[in-house]
Design a protein around this motif. Structure first.
Motif, PDB file in Angstrom:
ATOM      1  N   SER A  17      -3.105   4.399  13.458  1.00 30.72           N
ATOM      2  CA  SER A  17      -2.650   5.424  14.214  1.00 30.72           C
ATOM      3  C   SER A  17      -2.429   6.722  13.515  1.00 30.72           C
ATOM      4  O   SER A  17      -3.132   7.849  13.472  1.00 30.72           O
ATOM      5  N   ARG A  18      -2.103   6.389  12.352  1.00 29.22           N
ATOM      6  CA  ARG A  18      -1.701   7.418  11.156  1.00 29.22           C
ATOM      7  C   ARG A  18      -2.779   7.838  10.437  1.00 29.22           C
ATOM      8  O   ARG A  18      -3.557   6.939   9.879  1.00 29.22           O
ATOM      9  N   LYS A  19      -3.096   9.189  10.625  1.00 27.79           N
ATOM     10  CA  LYS A  19      -4.472   9.235   9.902  1.00 27.79           C
ATOM     11  C   LYS A  19      -3.851   9.657   8.142  1.00 27.79           C
ATOM     12  O   LYS A  19      -3.408  10.820   7.961  1.00 27.79           O
ATOM     13  N   MET A  20      -4.203   8.818   7.563  1.00 26.49           N
ATOM     14  CA  MET A  20      -3.904   8.739   6.271  1.00 26.49           C
ATOM     15  C   MET A  20      -5.040   9.356   5.528  1.00 26.49           C
ATOM     16  O   MET A  20      -6.165   8.659   5.105  1.00 26.49           O
ATOM     17  N   VAL A  21      -4.665  10.328   4.864  1.00 29.33           N
ATOM     18  CA  VAL A  21      -5.895  10.852   4.077  1.00 29.33           C
ATOM     19  C   VAL A  21      -5.804  10.222   2.455  1.00 29.33           C
ATOM     20  O   VAL A  21      -5.681  10.880   1.519  1.00 29.33           O
ATOM     21  N   LEU A  22      -6.197   9.139   2.619  1.00 29.82           N
ATOM     22  CA  LEU A  22      -6.175   8.102   1.298  1.00 29.82           C
ATOM     23  C   LEU A  22      -7.523   8.376   0.475  1.00 29.82           C
ATOM     24  O   LEU A  22      -8.052   7.237   0.748  1.00 29.82           O
ATOM     25  N   ARG A  23      -8.119   9.206   0.110  1.00 32.53           N
ATOM     26  CA  ARG A  23      -9.114   9.032  -0.648  1.00 32.53           C
ATOM     27  C   ARG A  23      -9.209   8.272  -1.998  1.00 32.53           C
ATOM     28  O   ARG A  23      -8.662   8.724  -2.823  1.00 32.53           O
ATOM     29  N   TYR A 113       7.887  -5.946   5.159  1.00 34.79           N
ATOM     30  CA  TYR A 113       6.946  -5.455   3.619  1.00 34.79           C
ATOM     31  C   TYR A 113       6.037  -4.501   4.204  1.00 34.79           C
ATOM     32  O   TYR A 113       5.640  -3.526   3.335  1.00 34.79           O
ATOM     33  N   TYR A 114       5.528  -4.654   5.170  1.00 40.15           N
ATOM     34  CA  TYR A 114       4.478  -3.455   5.701  1.00 40.15           C
ATOM     35  C   TYR A 114       5.063  -2.169   5.707  1.00 40.15           C
ATOM     36  O   TYR A 114       4.598  -0.986   5.384  1.00 40.15           O
ATOM     37  N   ASP A 115       6.522  -1.878   5.945  1.00 40.06           N
ATOM     38  CA  ASP A 115       7.241  -0.824   6.055  1.00 40.06           C
ATOM     39  C   ASP A 115       7.365  -0.235   4.559  1.00 40.06           C
ATOM     40  O   ASP A 115       6.853   0.978   4.450  1.00 40.06           O
ATOM     41  N   ILE A 116       7.337  -1.124   3.553  1.00 37.08           N
ATOM     42  CA  ILE A 116       7.499  -0.590   2.161  1.00 37.08           C
ATOM     43  C   ILE A 116       6.105  -0.101   1.870  1.00 37.08           C
ATOM     44  O   ILE A 116       5.766   0.800   1.094  1.00 37.08           O
ATOM     45  N   ALA A 117       5.025  -0.949   1.985  1.00 36.01           N
ATOM     46  CA  ALA A 117       3.799  -0.724   1.812  1.00 36.01           C
ATOM     47  C   ALA A 117       3.364   0.636   2.299  1.00 36.01           C
ATOM     48  O   ALA A 117       2.763   1.758   1.698  1.00 36.01           O
ATOM     49  N   THR A 118       3.784   0.972   3.774  1.00 36.34           N
ATOM     50  CA  THR A 118       3.314   2.176   4.302  1.00 36.34           C
ATOM     51  C   THR A 118       4.120   3.274   3.565  1.00 36.34           C
ATOM     52  O   THR A 118       3.565   4.561   3.345  1.00 36.34           O
ATOM     53  N   GLU A 119       5.176   3.163   3.189  1.00 38.82           N
ATOM     54  CA  GLU A 119       5.969   4.205   2.445  1.00 38.82           C
ATOM     55  C   GLU A 119       5.288   4.316   1.041  1.00 38.82           C
ATOM     56  O   GLU A 119       5.186   5.759   0.666  1.00 38.82           O
ATOM     57  N   LYS A 120       4.938   3.498   0.473  1.00 41.50           N
ATOM     58  CA  LYS A 120       4.609   3.632  -0.743  1.00 41.50           C
ATOM     59  C   LYS A 120       2.937   4.137  -0.546  1.00 41.50           C
ATOM     60  O   LYS A 120       2.638   4.958  -1.568  1.00 41.50           O
ATOM     61  N   ARG A 121       2.339   3.832   0.278  1.00 43.15           N
ATOM     62  CA  ARG A 121       1.100   4.658   0.661  1.00 43.15           C
ATOM     63  C   ARG A 121       1.284   6.221   0.875  1.00 43.15           C
ATOM     64  O   ARG A 121       0.575   6.825   0.163  1.00 43.15           O
ATOM     65  N   ALA A 122       2.386   6.286   1.378  1.00 42.94           N
ATOM     66  CA  ALA A 122       2.454   7.893   1.570  1.00 42.94           C
ATOM     67  C   ALA A 122       2.900   8.555   0.130  1.00 42.94           C
ATOM     68  O   ALA A 122       2.517   9.720  -0.248  1.00 42.94           O
ATOM     69  N   GLU A 123       3.546   7.850  -0.537  1.00 46.78           N
ATOM     70  CA  GLU A 123       3.941   8.281  -1.907  1.00 46.78           C
ATOM     71  C   GLU A 123       2.512   8.365  -2.614  1.00 46.78           C
ATOM     72  O   GLU A 123       2.453   9.300  -3.512  1.00 46.78           O
ATOM     73  N   PHE A 124       1.683   7.286  -2.603  1.00 45.78           N
ATOM     74  CA  PHE A 124       0.572   7.292  -3.191  1.00 45.78           C
ATOM     75  C   PHE A 124      -0.359   8.538  -2.892  1.00 45.78           C
ATOM     76  O   PHE A 124      -0.800   9.326  -3.846  1.00 45.78           O
ATOM     77  N   ASP A 125      -0.212   8.885  -1.731  1.00 47.41           N
ATOM     78  CA  ASP A 125      -1.019   9.997  -1.096  1.00 47.41           C
ATOM     79  C   ASP A 125      -0.644  11.160  -1.796  1.00 47.41           C
ATOM     80  O   ASP A 125      -1.355  12.210  -2.062  1.00 47.41           O
ATOM     81  N   ARG A 126       0.820  11.474  -1.753  1.00 48.67           N
ATOM     82  CA  ARG A 126       1.539  12.555  -2.558  1.00 48.67           C
ATOM     83  C   ARG A 126       1.095  12.688  -4.015  1.00 48.67           C
ATOM     84  O   ARG A 126       0.587  13.731  -4.422  1.00 48.67           O
TER      85      ARG A 126
END
Length: 152
Positions: A17-23, A113-126
């Motif tokens: 659902s979350r549109k993560m712009v993780l290019r 762990y999913y939650d952690i990974a999700t947060e990490k992904r947000a940080e990575f995106d940043r």
DNA sequence: ATACTGATTGTTGCC
DNA sequence: GGCAACAATCAGTAT
């Protein structure tokens, strides 16, 4: 307890659902990065085709992809596994055991762990945005000298 | 001695 | 909808 995790019994759906712009690396305009970066260690190998090795070991500035929930679990699992199996040192064996157990784990256990990974992904995106910004800024790895002091 | 390998699942981007 | 590629880790293997 940190009930930060959203109570949505659907890991994939939640993230989907979350549109993560993780290019990670758009093959269209990535030339910019590959042009100046990509400094092979010495052998000059490009494991692009192969995913097995460091692949992106030439990650000088580029933020590497964050580990997935499974990887975080692996970290924790590995510790316990080594304690009970001191003779097993290779991650390969641990990975097998971990993967097997991972599938047996319940969503509630994995969601952590999913939650952690999700947060990490947000940080990575940043970090990715910051990295790109730096590239456009001038890629000059020269932070402030005496402007901002690190409090940590 | 150094670089690379294998094995695990997850995530993501493109066609 | 499915595929390809890459993420960490570490002992072992190859050159």
């Amino acid at each position: 307890m940190v009930k930060k995790a959203k109570n949505s019994p659907a890991p994939s759906s939640t993230e989907s659902s979350r549109k993560m712009v993780l290019r990670v690396r758009p093959p269209q305009k990535q030339k910019q990065f590959e042009d100046d970066v990509i400094e092979e260690p010495k052998s000059g190998k490009k494991p692009k085709s192969g995913v097995k090795k460091k692949a992106a070991k030439i990650d000088s500035d580029k933020p590497k992809k964050p580990p997935t929930a499974f990887f975080y679990y692996l970290e924790d699992f590995r510790k316990g596994f080594q304690e009970e199996n001191p003779e097993v040192k290779s991650m390969r064996d641990v990975g097998k055991a971990c993967g097997e157990k991972w599938k047996t784990m319940s969503y509630e256990e994995k969601v952590q762990y999913y939650d952690i990974a999700t947060e990490k992904r947000a940080e990575f995106d940043r970090a990715m945005v910051d990295y790109i910004k730096r590239k456009e800024s001038g890629e000059d790895t020269k932070p402030k000298d005496s402007d901002s002091e690190y409090d940590e």
